[in-house]
Design an enzyme around this catalytic site. Sequence first.
Site, PDB file in Angstrom:
ATOM      1  N   LYS A 104       0.847  -1.198   0.000  1.00 47.11           N
ATOM      2  CA  LYS A 104       0.000   0.000   0.000  1.00 47.11           C
ATOM      3  C   LYS A 104       0.874   1.236   0.000  1.00 47.11           C
ATOM      4  O   LYS A 104       1.789   1.368   0.819  1.00 47.11           O
ATOM      5  CB  LYS A 104      -0.890   0.002   1.264  1.00 47.11           C
ATOM      6  CG  LYS A 104      -1.819   1.210   1.323  1.00 47.11           C
ATOM      7  CD  LYS A 104      -3.057   1.014   0.476  1.00 47.11           C
ATOM      8  CE  LYS A 104      -3.840   2.270   0.216  1.00 47.11           C
ATOM      9  NZ  LYS A 104      -3.404   3.016  -1.013  1.00 47.11           N
ATOM     10  N   GLN A 125       7.417   4.051   3.919  1.00 41.22           N
ATOM     11  CA  GLN A 125       6.017   3.620   3.979  1.00 41.22           C
ATOM     12  C   GLN A 125       5.852   2.363   4.847  1.00 41.22           C
ATOM     13  O   GLN A 125       4.813   2.178   5.477  1.00 41.22           O
ATOM     14  CB  GLN A 125       5.524   3.347   2.550  1.00 41.22           C
ATOM     15  CG  GLN A 125       4.011   3.411   2.366  1.00 41.22           C
ATOM     16  CD  GLN A 125       3.479   4.818   2.170  1.00 41.22           C
ATOM     17  OE1 GLN A 125       4.122   5.625   1.535  1.00 41.22           O
ATOM     18  NE2 GLN A 125       2.320   5.109   2.717  1.00 41.22           N
ATOM     19  N   LYS A 128       5.644   3.698   8.385  1.00 40.45           N
ATOM     20  CA  LYS A 128       4.475   4.574   8.499  1.00 40.45           C
ATOM     21  C   LYS A 128       3.194   3.731   8.550  1.00 40.45           C
ATOM     22  O   LYS A 128       2.352   3.909   9.431  1.00 40.45           O
ATOM     23  CB  LYS A 128       4.429   5.511   7.292  1.00 40.45           C
ATOM     24  CG  LYS A 128       3.255   6.469   7.303  1.00 40.45           C
ATOM     25  CD  LYS A 128       2.967   7.150   5.976  1.00 40.45           C
ATOM     26  CE  LYS A 128       4.162   7.683   5.244  1.00 40.45           C
ATOM     27  NZ  LYS A 128       3.792   8.716   4.245  1.00 40.45           N
ATOM     28  N   LYS A 140       5.254   1.742  -3.200  1.00 41.31           N
ATOM     29  CA  LYS A 140       5.283   3.130  -3.694  1.00 41.31           C
ATOM     30  C   LYS A 140       5.588   3.072  -5.177  1.00 41.31           C
ATOM     31  O   LYS A 140       6.122   2.075  -5.644  1.00 41.31           O
ATOM     32  CB  LYS A 140       6.389   3.913  -2.970  1.00 41.31           C
ATOM     33  CG  LYS A 140       6.194   5.399  -2.999  1.00 41.31           C
ATOM     34  CD  LYS A 140       5.283   5.862  -1.881  1.00 41.31           C
ATOM     35  CE  LYS A 140       4.857   7.294  -2.068  1.00 41.31           C
ATOM     36  NZ  LYS A 140       4.222   7.828  -0.847  1.00 41.31           N
ATOM     37  N   GLY A 179      -2.616   8.243  -4.467  1.00 36.91           N
ATOM     38  CA  GLY A 179      -1.910   9.415  -4.982  1.00 36.91           C
ATOM     39  C   GLY A 179      -0.694   9.795  -4.155  1.00 36.91           C
ATOM     40  O   GLY A 179      -0.438   9.233  -3.083  1.00 36.91           O
ATOM     41  N   ASP A 180       0.064  10.715  -4.683  1.00 37.63           N
ATOM     42  CA  ASP A 180       1.169  11.385  -3.974  1.00 37.63           C
ATOM     43  C   ASP A 180       1.410  12.649  -4.815  1.00 37.63           C
ATOM     44  O   ASP A 180       0.509  13.051  -5.571  1.00 37.63           O
ATOM     45  CB  ASP A 180       2.404  10.466  -3.930  1.00 37.63           C
ATOM     46  CG  ASP A 180       3.442  10.908  -2.900  1.00 37.63           C
ATOM     47  OD1 ASP A 180       3.344  10.507  -1.734  1.00 37.63           O
ATOM     48  OD2 ASP A 180       4.372  11.664  -3.250  1.00 37.63           O
ATOM     49  N   THR A 224      -4.248  13.731   5.078  1.00 38.52           N
ATOM     50  CA  THR A 224      -2.823  13.882   5.439  1.00 38.52           C
ATOM     51  C   THR A 224      -2.610  15.200   6.186  1.00 38.52           C
ATOM     52  O   THR A 224      -1.952  15.232   7.233  1.00 38.52           O
ATOM     53  CB  THR A 224      -1.930  13.806   4.182  1.00 38.52           C
ATOM     54  OG1 THR A 224      -2.329  12.683   3.404  1.00 38.52           O
ATOM     55  CG2 THR A 224      -0.473  13.670   4.552  1.00 38.52           C
ATOM     56  N   ASN A 255      -2.241  19.231  -1.805  1.00 33.22           N
ATOM     57  CA  ASN A 255      -3.226  18.596  -0.952  1.00 33.22           C
ATOM     58  C   ASN A 255      -2.872  18.580   0.543  1.00 33.22           C
ATOM     59  O   ASN A 255      -3.710  18.858   1.393  1.00 33.22           O
ATOM     60  CB  ASN A 255      -3.322  17.150  -1.447  1.00 33.22           C
ATOM     61  CG  ASN A 255      -4.637  16.555  -1.138  1.00 33.22           C
ATOM     62  OD1 ASN A 255      -5.652  17.212  -1.282  1.00 33.22           O
ATOM     63  ND2 ASN A 255      -4.613  15.340  -0.666  1.00 33.22           N
ATOM     64  N   SER A 392      -6.844   5.953   3.682  1.00 23.87           N
ATOM     65  CA  SER A 392      -6.891   5.026   2.540  1.00 23.87           C
ATOM     66  C   SER A 392      -7.336   3.651   3.023  1.00 23.87           C
ATOM     67  O   SER A 392      -8.116   2.961   2.361  1.00 23.87           O
ATOM     68  CB  SER A 392      -5.512   4.896   1.889  1.00 23.87           C
ATOM     69  OG  SER A 392      -5.293   5.941   0.977  1.00 23.87           O
TER      70      SER A 392
HETATM   71  N1  GLU Z   1       1.152   9.119  -0.631  1.00 21.68           N
HETATM   72  C1  GLU Z   1       0.615   9.088   0.694  1.00 21.68           C
HETATM   73  C2  GLU Z   1       1.732   8.776   1.661  1.00 21.68           C
HETATM   74  O1  GLU Z   1       2.854   9.210   1.464  1.00 21.68           O
HETATM   75  C3  GLU Z   1      -0.623   8.216   0.825  1.00 21.68           C
HETATM   76  C4  GLU Z   1      -0.482   6.786   0.401  1.00 21.68           C
HETATM   77  C5  GLU Z   1      -1.807   6.012   0.363  1.00 21.68           C
HETATM   78  O2  GLU Z   1      -2.846   6.546   0.656  1.00 21.68           O
HETATM   79  O3  GLU Z   1      -1.712   4.825   0.003  1.00 21.68           O
HETATM   80  O4  GLU Z   1       1.568   8.141   2.664  1.00 21.68           O
END
Ligand code: GLU
Length: 460
Positions: A104, A125, A128, A140, A179-180, A224, A255, A392
């Site tokens: 994810k 990630q 996190k 990612k 997204g990112d 976020t 965002n 998410s």
């Molecule tokens: N891009 C966001 C992050 O850096 C969200 C990732 C997601 O929702 O999967 O955590």
Amino acid sequence: MGVALGLKKDELKNAKEYVNEVLALVKKKNPGETEFHQAVEEVLHSLIPIIAKHPVYMDNGILERLTEPERLITFSVPWVDDNGKTHVNRGFRVQFNSALGPYKGGLRFHPSVNASIVKFLGFEQILKNSLTGQPLGAGKGGSDFDPKGKSDGEIMRFTQSFATELNKHIGPDIDIPAGDTGVGAREIGFMFGQMKRLRGAYEAGILTGKGLEYGGSLVRKEATGYGTVYFLNEMLKDAGLSLNGKRVTVSGSGNVSIYAMEKAAESGATIVACSDSDGYIYDPSGIEIATVKRIKEEEGKRISEYLKTHPGAEYHSGCSGIWSLPCDIALPCATQNEIDENDAQMLVKNHVLAVAEGANMPSTKAAKDLFVKNNVLFAPAKAANAGGVAVSSLEMAQNSMRLRWTFEEVDQHLQKIMKNIYQETKKASEEYGYPGDLSVGANLAGFKRVADALVSQGVV
Ligand code: GLU
């Protein structure tokens, strides 16, 4: 280090040696990937006490397994521009770790995207997603495509081509992109449409950050930025402080930044500055967030436009000057390494009280160390910006249940998750002998859950 745990010198020495060995291995295997090295180095050094305390991690090769992506996919993304010219970009997806759930993480469209950037983001990630407490592995991806100046048609054709290839590797129980930077609701929509045609099925759970009309979750867009401020509020409260009446500088105007500004202003702060990749605006009497939203979300224009309706504000070209402005609280919400040691020094000189990271790895290691040394309250990215991926996960849950929660319900979940992340992070920092250092605490707390899962699941 290790004093609080009653560790023996030998135990610490072995753990240090193990960490250094793995670091050397990572550098050798991924030559020149400086951002990836930076992220791994910072995390691994902070894990020494937990490795020393639990030799089972060393015995199970947990650090080698955590730093080697389970899979790295690269692919070509051919597309045709409005003049009929063909271009080829490079697409990436790193499926980094699946100990806690399906891969994810977001997708970034930006010219700086390369293997190092996706690996650093994918690695961050892992910890996190673990901190959110949700059943999420880590991935990612993205492309070196530059969305700046492209027409809607070009964005659609590029995104459809990207999605055609990525589609082969994802699924609701396999890998769920989102997204990112450079990838928002518009791009997710184009991807979803293309993947639906290719799959011949309406699988809502293949992507998150979807539009509200077709399976998206309320609060995902805001998550976020809101989450960063929820975390910040917890940290301030613990120190007997609050956002009320504080001057806040927020870099970026995407965002993350917009909703961090919105929530901080709701908590009584005055937003004095924000930026885009061209420059920053400054207004000590307070920036009007609705105008920034209109310029960025509706019109897709540059932040300098702000002066047309607010002539009293200042515009400065270039981004890094934003950290020289006097403020009580800094929220870096733009990109990696946007605060270096110099910037940190200026913030400290101006008596900044707290820094909370909305972007991924926005402060260099030297900047972070300077904040901690000067008793600046510091909320590290992987804890403070986890609200996006947490919501998410709530979007995935709603998709699986085929129902939809209200804004208040999702927001309540988000607040609870961010409070919990703060508590866990703080607890781990104290338990392992680093009170007040939430960066180390976030690494330790995030690591523990993944490492234990990896041990339980065995090798081969
Ligand atoms: N891009 C966001 C992050 O850096 C969200 C990732 C997601 O929702 O999967 O955590």
